[in-house]
Design a protein around this motif. Structure first.
Motif, PDB file in Angstrom:
ATOM      1  N   GLN A   1     -31.464   4.203 -80.235  1.00  0.00           N
ATOM      2  CA  GLN A   1     -31.902   4.601 -78.902  1.00  0.00           C
ATOM      3  C   GLN A   1     -31.663   3.475 -77.889  1.00  0.00           C
ATOM      4  OE1 GLN A   1     -33.466   7.916 -78.104  1.00  0.00           O
ATOM      5  NE2 GLN A   1     -32.136   8.073 -79.885  1.00  0.00           N
ATOM      6  N   THR A   2     -30.555   2.823 -78.067  1.00  0.00           N
ATOM      7  CA  THR A   2     -30.168   1.715 -77.185  1.00  0.00           C
ATOM      8  C   THR A   2     -28.732   1.930 -76.753  1.00  0.00           C
ATOM      9  OG1 THR A   2     -31.649   0.168 -78.273  1.00  0.00           O
ATOM     10  CG2 THR A   2     -29.832  -0.776 -77.016  1.00  0.00           C
ATOM     11  N   SER A   3     -28.494   1.743 -75.471  1.00  0.00           N
ATOM     12  CA  SER A   3     -27.128   1.844 -74.973  1.00  0.00           C
ATOM     13  C   SER A   3     -26.362   0.581 -75.330  1.00  0.00           C
ATOM     14  CB  SER A   3     -27.141   2.038 -73.458  1.00  0.00           C
ATOM     15  OG  SER A   3     -25.859   1.792 -72.915  1.00  0.00           O
ATOM     16  N   VAL A   4     -25.163   0.788 -75.875  1.00  0.00           N
ATOM     17  CA  VAL A   4     -24.267  -0.335 -76.155  1.00  0.00           C
ATOM     18  C   VAL A   4     -22.938  -0.028 -75.498  1.00  0.00           C
ATOM     19  CG1 VAL A   4     -23.115  -1.708 -77.900  1.00  0.00           C
ATOM     20  CG2 VAL A   4     -25.410  -0.831 -78.341  1.00  0.00           C
ATOM     21  N   SER A   5     -22.445  -0.967 -74.704  1.00  0.00           N
ATOM     22  CA  SER A   5     -21.189  -0.751 -73.997  1.00  0.00           C
ATOM     23  C   SER A   5     -20.327  -1.990 -74.042  1.00  0.00           C
ATOM     24  CB  SER A   5     -21.452  -0.349 -72.539  1.00  0.00           C
ATOM     25  OG  SER A   5     -22.274  -1.300 -71.913  1.00  0.00           O
ATOM     26  N   LYS A   6     -19.034  -1.770 -73.778  1.00  0.00           N
ATOM     27  CA  LYS A   6     -18.050  -2.855 -73.809  1.00  0.00           C
ATOM     28  C   LYS A   6     -17.349  -2.877 -72.455  1.00  0.00           C
ATOM     29  CE  LYS A   6     -14.105  -4.386 -76.632  1.00  0.00           C
ATOM     30  NZ  LYS A   6     -13.249  -4.037 -77.793  1.00  0.00           N
ATOM     31  N   HIS A   7     -17.283  -4.064 -71.837  1.00  0.00           N
ATOM     32  CA  HIS A   7     -16.777  -4.183 -70.465  1.00  0.00           C
ATOM     33  C   HIS A   7     -15.709  -5.259 -70.360  1.00  0.00           C
ATOM     34  CE1 HIS A   7     -20.121  -1.831 -68.610  1.00  0.00           C
ATOM     35  NE2 HIS A   7     -20.763  -2.254 -69.701  1.00  0.00           N
ATOM     36  N   LEU A   8     -14.776  -5.040 -69.429  1.00  0.00           N
ATOM     37  CA  LEU A   8     -13.860  -6.107 -69.026  1.00  0.00           C
ATOM     38  C   LEU A   8     -14.533  -6.957 -67.950  1.00  0.00           C
ATOM     39  CD1 LEU A   8     -10.386  -4.317 -68.702  1.00  0.00           C
ATOM     40  CD2 LEU A   8     -11.171  -5.793 -70.562  1.00  0.00           C
ATOM     41  N   MET A   9     -14.302  -8.262 -67.999  1.00  0.00           N
ATOM     42  CA  MET A   9     -14.900  -9.149 -66.994  1.00  0.00           C
ATOM     43  C   MET A   9     -13.991  -9.248 -65.771  1.00  0.00           C
ATOM     44  SD  MET A   9     -17.656  -9.821 -68.446  1.00  0.00           S
ATOM     45  CE  MET A   9     -18.271 -11.077 -67.373  1.00  0.00           C
ATOM     46  N   ASP A  10     -13.590  -8.062 -65.235  1.00  0.00           N
ATOM     47  CA  ASP A  10     -12.791  -8.052 -64.012  1.00  0.00           C
ATOM     48  C   ASP A  10     -13.698  -7.790 -62.823  1.00  0.00           C
ATOM     49  OD1 ASP A  10     -13.430  -5.413 -64.271  1.00  0.00           O
ATOM     50  OD2 ASP A  10     -11.396  -4.726 -64.706  1.00  0.00           O
ATOM     51  N   GLU A  11     -13.106  -7.589 -61.641  1.00  0.00           N
ATOM     52  CA  GLU A  11     -13.918  -7.438 -60.447  1.00  0.00           C
ATOM     53  C   GLU A  11     -14.723  -6.134 -60.439  1.00  0.00           C
ATOM     54  OE1 GLU A  11      -9.697  -6.114 -59.224  1.00  0.00           O
ATOM     55  OE2 GLU A  11     -10.679  -7.496 -60.622  1.00  0.00           O
ATOM     56  N   HIS A  12     -14.327  -5.164 -61.320  1.00  0.00           N
ATOM     57  CA  HIS A  12     -15.039  -3.882 -61.370  1.00  0.00           C
ATOM     58  C   HIS A  12     -16.048  -3.847 -62.511  1.00  0.00           C
ATOM     59  CE1 HIS A  12     -11.772  -2.815 -58.726  1.00  0.00           C
ATOM     60  NE2 HIS A  12     -10.874  -2.960 -59.692  1.00  0.00           N
TER      61      HIS A  12
ATOM     62  N   GLY B   1     -21.353 -21.877 -67.594  1.00  0.00           N
ATOM     63  CA  GLY B   1     -20.749 -22.089 -68.908  1.00  0.00           C
ATOM     64  C   GLY B   1     -21.552 -21.480 -70.036  1.00  0.00           C
ATOM     65  N   ARG B   2     -22.455 -20.535 -69.728  1.00  0.00           N
ATOM     66  CA  ARG B   2     -23.270 -19.912 -70.766  1.00  0.00           C
ATOM     67  C   ARG B   2     -22.586 -18.653 -71.303  1.00  0.00           C
ATOM     68  NH1 ARG B   2     -28.885 -20.174 -67.524  1.00  0.00           N
ATOM     69  NH2 ARG B   2     -27.454 -20.549 -65.794  1.00  0.00           N
ATOM     70  N   SER B   3     -23.045 -18.198 -72.462  1.00  0.00           N
ATOM     71  CA  SER B   3     -22.340 -17.134 -73.174  1.00  0.00           C
ATOM     72  C   SER B   3     -22.916 -15.746 -72.899  1.00  0.00           C
ATOM     73  CB  SER B   3     -22.375 -17.409 -74.682  1.00  0.00           C
ATOM     74  OG  SER B   3     -23.720 -17.461 -75.143  1.00  0.00           O
ATOM     75  N   GLY B   4     -23.876 -15.632 -71.997  1.00  0.00           N
ATOM     76  CA  GLY B   4     -24.429 -14.321 -71.714  1.00  0.00           C
ATOM     77  C   GLY B   4     -25.573 -14.388 -70.727  1.00  0.00           C
TER      78      GLY B   4
ATOM     79  N   VAL C   1     -28.912  -6.916 -71.668  1.00  0.00           N
ATOM     80  CA  VAL C   1     -28.650  -8.137 -72.449  1.00  0.00           C
ATOM     81  C   VAL C   1     -27.158  -8.151 -72.732  1.00  0.00           C
ATOM     82  CG1 VAL C   1     -29.086  -9.432 -74.555  1.00  0.00           C
ATOM     83  CG2 VAL C   1     -30.938  -8.135 -73.500  1.00  0.00           C
ATOM     84  N   ALA C   2     -26.428  -9.082 -72.119  1.00  0.00           N
ATOM     85  CA  ALA C   2     -24.968  -9.139 -72.222  1.00  0.00           C
ATOM     86  C   ALA C   2     -24.533 -10.385 -72.962  1.00  0.00           C
ATOM     87  CB  ALA C   2     -24.335  -9.094 -70.829  1.00  0.00           C
ATOM     88  N   THR C   3     -23.461 -10.240 -73.736  1.00  0.00           N
ATOM     89  CA  THR C   3     -22.875 -11.378 -74.466  1.00  0.00           C
ATOM     90  C   THR C   3     -21.386 -11.438 -74.156  1.00  0.00           C
ATOM     91  OG1 THR C   3     -24.472 -11.134 -76.250  1.00  0.00           O
ATOM     92  CG2 THR C   3     -22.489 -12.426 -76.716  1.00  0.00           C
ATOM     93  N   PHE C   4     -20.908 -12.592 -73.727  1.00  0.00           N
ATOM     94  CA  PHE C   4     -19.487 -12.785 -73.435  1.00  0.00           C
ATOM     95  C   PHE C   4     -18.777 -13.202 -74.714  1.00  0.00           C
ATOM     96  CE2 PHE C   4     -21.261 -14.425 -69.170  1.00  0.00           C
ATOM     97  CZ  PHE C   4     -21.541 -13.126 -68.777  1.00  0.00           C
ATOM     98  N   THR C   5     -17.667 -12.555 -74.998  1.00  0.00           N
ATOM     99  CA  THR C   5     -16.926 -12.850 -76.239  1.00  0.00           C
ATOM    100  C   THR C   5     -15.668 -13.643 -75.922  1.00  0.00           C
ATOM    101  OG1 THR C   5     -15.488 -10.892 -76.185  1.00  0.00           O
ATOM    102  CG2 THR C   5     -17.745 -10.617 -77.058  1.00  0.00           C
ATOM    103  N   ASN C   6     -14.971 -14.042 -76.974  1.00  0.00           N
ATOM    104  CA  ASN C   6     -13.676 -14.720 -76.824  1.00  0.00           C
ATOM    105  C   ASN C   6     -12.509 -13.733 -76.903  1.00  0.00           C
ATOM    106  OD1 ASN C   6     -14.781 -17.297 -76.538  1.00  0.00           O
ATOM    107  ND2 ASN C   6     -15.004 -17.528 -78.756  1.00  0.00           N
ATOM    108  N   GLU C   7     -12.817 -12.435 -76.865  1.00  0.00           N
ATOM    109  CA  GLU C   7     -11.784 -11.396 -76.897  1.00  0.00           C
ATOM    110  C   GLU C   7     -11.254 -11.164 -75.481  1.00  0.00           C
ATOM    111  OE1 GLU C   7     -11.397  -6.606 -77.944  1.00  0.00           O
ATOM    112  OE2 GLU C   7     -13.231  -7.707 -78.395  1.00  0.00           O
ATOM    113  N   TYR C   8      -9.962 -11.002 -75.358  1.00  0.00           N
ATOM    114  CA  TYR C   8      -9.333 -10.758 -74.063  1.00  0.00           C
ATOM    115  C   TYR C   8      -8.471  -9.495 -74.145  1.00  0.00           C
ATOM    116  CZ  TYR C   8     -10.721 -15.345 -72.374  1.00  0.00           C
ATOM    117  OH  TYR C   8     -11.443 -16.438 -71.969  1.00  0.00           O
TER     118      TYR C   8
END
Length: 805
Positions: A27-38, A94-97, A117-124
């Motif tokens: 019952q939690t939303s999980v999403s994946k986002h690009l770190m672009d301007e949108h 310089g933090r990861s989320g 709660v967001a986490t920045f990955t090393n995936e591009y």
């Protein structure tokens, strides 16, 4: 191979199904986002779409997976800006989320409260970084909290909700009846805002102290004195809690409890306590000042009587042993020493009186730091020598030697500190002075730091805090026999203040003290004949030998700036080896500069060895911060060509190399000045019989013919009656009956005769302050001698004036 591929596809599909099922169960939303301007959405589980009430296909069709379109479409642009600010801040740090509580719009209208709660990955993907975000619906919790907050209207006291904007403006959202009755209704916008701004300004200190807490949304508590719409005053105990956020701005619920009666009583008590404390402190200061002045007078009575007793006693002894030349000479030496000490005590008292009365005036002249340091070292050398102390002086980063300041006061500051350093350092100890040009300041000023340290007895902490107070001296068994006025450091501090600088001291008992004086000086250009010309010296190779690493480094750097190649040795023995190696390599040095006092092998011994090995063609110079008079004959015999005084400024090096290496200036070892005024006739104008006799005899001993006058009128009459050129110089007392020295000098300068405008006139006066010297110049005088006369200074001043004719 095909079978393996099918099995792999099945495994991957099965894993994806399990992952989606797990996300839905949570019952939690999980999403994946690009770190672009949108902040483009590239994947989300089903719960995400159920939460925003949009089917996946409709969301993608309307908003193209762009949250930056979704939020403004529903009227929540401020919430979108809040998310962007959180992402930007985390990336910049310089933090990861990040985590964030915010409002999320839904299809049916309005919003729900969620926790990101967001986490920045090393995936591009396409050069854009990827982040994963979990979104939890906390709407029920927030609604309950807001419902609780709404009850503030039933609370006792004033209550209101405020939005604190980032531009420091404050909006009042709503308020209870008690608040409106005291401050007025926020609906009356103009009057209410004016009142709010006035009260915030009156309580600015309290508000500013809590500004950071408010920006973070932390609870705040403060006491405010506020005025209502009708001018009434109240002390309000204020407590605030952050209950919401709007566009990144915190929304606070504030409750104000009126504690005026209690606060007025406490304020009155506090004021009475402060007044009582101020009275106690004033009484303590008055008692301390009284004790200090009483102690000062007691010490002064002792310190003044001590040299006076010596002067009277030694005079009596000399009178009783007139036939014993050695005994009389010893008495005269002790009389001279005691007289100088007595004069120093009197000067301190007069200086302090002048400072305290606010009548001390500073001059603003072009000052040569090299000359000031040379004079300072010359004055302090006798006490250093007498106590057999090691003295070193160092320069660091000096790029401007000429400044605008008061040379007399600067020299007095340095001498006061150096004298104390020597006075309180035992025999065999060391005194060090460092001079550093630290940085260029605005408007053509530079910051200079003078650090004077010693290995003396040091000071106790309780005295250190009062060292710059007047009439204070340290009292213990180590210093009780050391005489002084107790004014030297107070005078020094006042002079440093007058020059716009600072002074600080560090000290440890038994380890010594260090004084640091920082002064801002306006930089001025060097006189034309003093400005070094590097092209004159280009190509020279000079060897420096000194055991002090800082001196070696500075000297080599100064040579480099003059276009000279400098190399160094840390001992006399090493210097000989380097000179020998350079000669054998076919690149001999053009000169060698040796420190006088080096461990192992001193400068004289090294010079003798170099001269014996290399002959007369290699110039050898000695530099030292000590008086070299005693070794001049020995140095000349060892083959030394000349001396350079430490500290060695670039101008000192420039003149020394031109004189002794390029032979462009008069050569030969400098010899003590010989004073001979034979064939010269002086007019001495002095009203005091004894002073007149002393000055006349001193000048006559130097070969001068002296004629005397008892006041200014008699002096001008003698000059008028004499033929032109009859007198070579006039010595003029200032304070005389009938006609003073200033009036007499002006009258002489106005006489219609050839020598009236050119004859040197020297003022003699006990008034030795800057304004007195300036008054002498304004009256047309050429020089100034302070009483009691310093014989050496008098001879030098007269010789300079006669030479410049």
């Amino acid at each position: 191979m095909q079978q393996e591929n099918r099995e792999g596809d099945f495994v991957i599909a099965h894993m994806g199904y399990e992952y989606d099922t797990l996300m839905s169960m949570l019952q939690t939303s999980v999403s994946k986002h690009l770190m672009d301007e949108h902040y483009t959405l590239i994947w989300a589980n089903d719960f995400y779409y159920r939460m925003i009430q949009y089917p996946r296909e409709e969301y993608e069709s309307l908003f193209h997976n762009r949250p930056d379109l979704y939020y403004p479409y529903h009227g929540y642009r401020d919430e979108w800006e809040k998310i962007v600010a959180a992402v930007t801040q985390m990336l910049a740090g310089g933090r990861s989320g990040y985590s964030l509580t915010t409002r999320m719009p839904v299809k049916s209208g309005g919003h729900i409260w969620v926790r990101f709660v967001a986490t920045f990955t090393n995936e591009y993907i396409n050069d854009c970084r990827v982040s994963y975000t979990s979104i939890t619906n906390i709407d029920d919790l927030v609604r309950v909290q807001q419902d609780q907050d709404i009850t503030y209207n039933s609370l006792p006291g004033f209550a209101a909700r405020f939005r604190f904007k980032r531009n420091h403006e404050i909006d009042v959202w709503d308020s209870n009846d008690q608040f409106n009755g005291f401050f007025g209704s926020p609906e009356d916008c103009g009057a209410f805002q004016a009142l709010l701004k006035r009260e915030l300004k009156a309580n600015e200190r309290a508000v500013v102290e809590h500004r950071r807490k408010i920006e973070r949304g932390d609870p705040v508590r403060m006491l405010l004195k506020l005025h209502g719409k009708d001018g009434q005053t109240a002390w309000l105990q204020t407590q605030g809690e952050c209950v919401d956020w709007m566009g990144g701005d915190p929304v606070y619920l504030f409750i104000f409890i009126d504690i005026t009666d209690l606060t007025d009583l406490k304020e009155m008590q506090r004021e009475l306590e402060e007044q009582a404390q101020q009275l106690r402190e004033a009484l303590a200061l008055a008692e301390s000042a009284t004790r200090a002045k009483s102690d000062f007078l007691s010490h002064m009575s002792h310190d003044i009587r001590t040299p006076m007793n010596a002067i009277i006693g030694m005079t009596e002894i000399a009178s009783n042993h007139l036939g014993d030349t050695k005994k009389v000479s010893d008495c005269l030496d002790k009389i001279t020493l005691s007289s100088k000490h007595l004069l120093g005590l009197i000067n301190d008292i007069l200086d302090m009186s002048k400072i305290e009365s606010g009548k001390m005036v500073l001059s603003d002249d072009v000052v040569s730091l090299a000359e000031v340091m040379e004079n300072t070292v010359a004055i302090i050398q006798p006490s250093i020598k007498e106590r057999r102390q090691k003295f070193s002086i160092r320069l660091r980063g000096i790029h401007h030697e000429y400044v605008s300041s008061d040379a007399l006061r600067l020299r007095q500051i340095l001498i006061n500190i150096l004298s104390n350093a020597s006075k309180f350092t035992p025999a065999g100890g060391s005194v060090t002075m460092e001079v550093e040009e630290r940085e260029l300041l605005s408007s053509g000023f530079a910051d200079y730091r003078f650090t004077i340290s010693d290995t003396g007895v040091g000071m106790k902490p309780e005295f250190l805090s009062r060292i710059f107070d007047a009439f204070i001296r340290a009292q213990d068994s180590r210093t009780d026999k050391t005489e002084g006025s107790g004014l030297g450091m107070a005078i020094t501090k006042k002079m440093v203040d007058l020059l716009g600088g600072t002074i600080a001291v560090e000290s440890r008992v038994g380890q010594g003290s260090a004084f640091t004086v920082c002064l801002p000086f306006r930089i001025v250009d060097a006189p034309g004949d003093e400005a070094p010309g590097p092209s004159d010296l280009c190509g020279l190779r000079i060897l420096i030998s000194d055991d002090d690493g800082m001196v070696r480094e500075y000297t080599v750097e100064a040579l480099r700036e003059l276009g000279v190649e400098g190399e160094w040795a840390d001992s006399g023995k090493k210097a000989v080896e380097m000179a020998r190696a350079a000669k054998e390599a076919g690149r001999p040095y053009d000169a060698v500069i040796l420190d006088w006092q080096m461990p192992g092998q001193d400068g004289i011994t090294t010079a003798r060895q170099i001269r014996g090995e290399f002959g007369p063609g290699l110039p050898i110079l000695i530099f030292s911060s000590y008086d070299w008079t005693d070794i001049m004959d020995e140095a000349a015999a060892a083959g030394v060509d000349g001396f350079l005084s430490k500290p060695v400024f670039p101008s000192t090096l420039y003149r020394g190399l031109r004189r002794y290496v390029l032979r462009q200036l008069p050569e030969a070892l400098e010899q003590p000045q010989s004073w001979d005024f034979s064939g010269r006739r002086f007019l001495l104008v002095e009203d005091n019989d004894i002073n007149r006799e002393v000055a006349a005899m001193l000048l006559a001993d130097l070969g001068a013919e002296v004629e005397c006058a008892g006041d200014g009128r008699e002096g001008t009459g003698r000059f008028r009656a004499s033929p032109a050129g009859y007198y070579d110089l006039i010595l003029m007392d200032i304070q005389m009956p009938v006609m003073d020295g200033y009036a007499a000098a002006r009258l002489i300068r106005a006489m219609p005769r050839g020598d009236a405008a050119s004859i040197p006139i020297v003022a003699m006066t006990a008034d030795a302050f800057v304004e007195d010297i300036a008054a002498a110049w304004e009256a047309g005088m050429n020089g100034h001698l302070a009483k009691p006369l310093d014989i050496t200074v008098m001879k030098r001043e007269i010789s300079k004036l006669l030479t410049s004719e």
